[in-house]
Design a protein around this motif. Structure first.
Motif, short mmCIF file in Angstrom:
data_model
loop_
_atom_site.label_atom_id
_atom_site.label_comp_id
_atom_site.label_asym_id
_atom_site.label_seq_id
_atom_site.Cartn_x
_atom_site.Cartn_y
_atom_site.Cartn_z
N ARG A 166 0.82 -1.21 0.00
CA ARG A 166 0.00 0.00 0.00
C ARG A 166 0.85 1.26 0.00
NH1 ARG A 166 -3.56 -0.67 5.20
NH2 ARG A 166 -1.48 -1.30 5.95
N GLN A 184 -3.74 -7.01 -8.71
CA GLN A 184 -4.93 -7.49 -9.42
C GLN A 184 -4.72 -8.83 -10.11
OE1 GLN A 184 -5.78 -3.99 -11.80
NE2 GLN A 184 -7.32 -3.26 -10.35
N ALA A 198 -7.13 -7.86 -1.33
CA ALA A 198 -8.25 -6.99 -1.69
C ALA A 198 -8.14 -5.63 -1.00
CB ALA A 198 -9.56 -7.67 -1.32
N THR A 199 -7.76 -5.64 0.26
CA THR A 199 -7.60 -4.39 1.01
C THR A 199 -6.50 -3.53 0.39
OG1 THR A 199 -8.36 -5.39 3.07
CG2 THR A 199 -7.00 -3.41 3.25
N LYS A 254 -7.58 -2.06 -2.98
CA LYS A 254 -8.52 -0.95 -2.77
C LYS A 254 -7.78 0.31 -2.34
CE LYS A 254 -12.68 0.26 -0.15
NZ LYS A 254 -13.68 -0.22 0.86
N SER A 255 -6.81 0.16 -1.43
CA SER A 255 -6.05 1.30 -0.94
C SER A 255 -5.22 1.93 -2.05
CB SER A 255 -5.14 0.87 0.21
OG SER A 255 -4.30 1.93 0.62
N LYS A 270 -5.66 1.71 -5.28
CA LYS A 270 -6.56 2.31 -6.28
C LYS A 270 -7.10 3.65 -5.80
CE LYS A 270 -10.43 1.03 -9.27
NZ LYS A 270 -11.42 -0.04 -9.61
N ARG A 271 -7.43 3.73 -4.52
CA ARG A 271 -7.93 4.99 -3.96
C ARG A 271 -6.88 6.09 -4.04
NH1 ARG A 271 -7.49 7.39 1.04
NH2 ARG A 271 -6.38 5.57 1.85
#
Length: 243
Positions: free
Chosen positions: A184, A196, A210-211, A214-215, A217-218
């Motif tokens: 991350r 991915q 997954a976490t 998501k981080s 990508k954000r």
């Protein structure tokens, strides 16, 4: 904390002075950060005066804080900064203490030192407290949150290389998850693509993947705004209040 206050803590408290008195490791680290070389001199003096221990395991099986080891790391930092800790990273008996001080310092230079250490690791240990995993965990804490240490593209690229190597070698699911949490701190297109395409069997590891995706990508979103200095302080105060 001034010099006299640290000396009083070291001399008095619920524990014998050889075990640090009422002093905490955090007291010593922060004292060194504030006082630099003068702080290093005082810590070295207190270590000699009270006979702080290098071995945290006593003959009867009791465990105590090895303040002499912590003193070596703090003295090295007080006199030489991050550069002073680099030689300790090469010593298996002192590496963990140097890593902990680098984690507390939380600067761009300390991130670089930890990355260099991780780049040379073989990731064969299954012990999460081993120095190489401890260093990766420190990088996770320093880089993965919104108020983490600010780093450049080169550091993020190197972090991704380190994480991929560690993930592929990690002998336990928990350590694979640690790798995924750490990535991350490298919010790049390459990191997101790697996350991915990963195929993960273990549920906990998949959750970490997954976490992390998501981080990343954000933080890659054009709408993402890193917190300014005021917001960073508020986040840190809130986190400290939750501890």
């Amino acid at each position: 904390m001034n010099l006299n206050a640290l000396a009083r803590k070291a001399a008095k408290g619920p524990a014998p002075s050889a075990y640090g008195g009422s002093m905490e490791v955090e007291d010593m680290v922060r004292f060194t950060r504030v006082h630099g070389a003068a702080g290093a001199d005082e810590i070295e003096r207190l270590c000699a005066q009270h006979g702080w221990l290098s071995n945290g395991l006593l003959a009867d099986g009791t465990r105590v804080v090895p303040f002499a080891r912590w003193a070596q790391a703090c003295v090295a930092f007080g006199r030489g900064g991050v550069a002073g800790l680099r030689p300790l990273l090469a010593d298996p008996e002192l590496a963990s203490f140097a890593i902990a001080v680098l984690d507390d310092v939380k600067t761009f230079e300390s991130v670089q030192a930890l990355l260099g250490f991780c780049a040379a690791a073989n990731w064969q240990s299954s012990d999460a407290t081993h120095a190489e995993w401890q260093a990766l965990s420190a990088l996770n804490l320093m880089l993965s949150l919104d108020d983490g240490v600010k780093v450049d593209q080169a550091v993020m690229d190197e972090l991704l290389r380190v994480v991929v190597k560690a993930y592929e070698a990690a002998p336990r699911p928990f350590l694979k998850s640690l790798c995924l949490w750490t990535v991350r701190g490298a919010p790049t297109v390459q990191a997101l693509a790697w996350l991915q395409q990963l195929e993960v069997a273990e549920a906990d590891v998949e959750g970490a993947r997954a976490t992390a995706a998501k981080s990343v990508k954000r933080r890659l979103s054009p709408n993402y705004k890193a917190p300014d200095a005021k917001a960073r302080r508020q986040i840190q105060r809130a986190r400290a209040a939750d501890v």
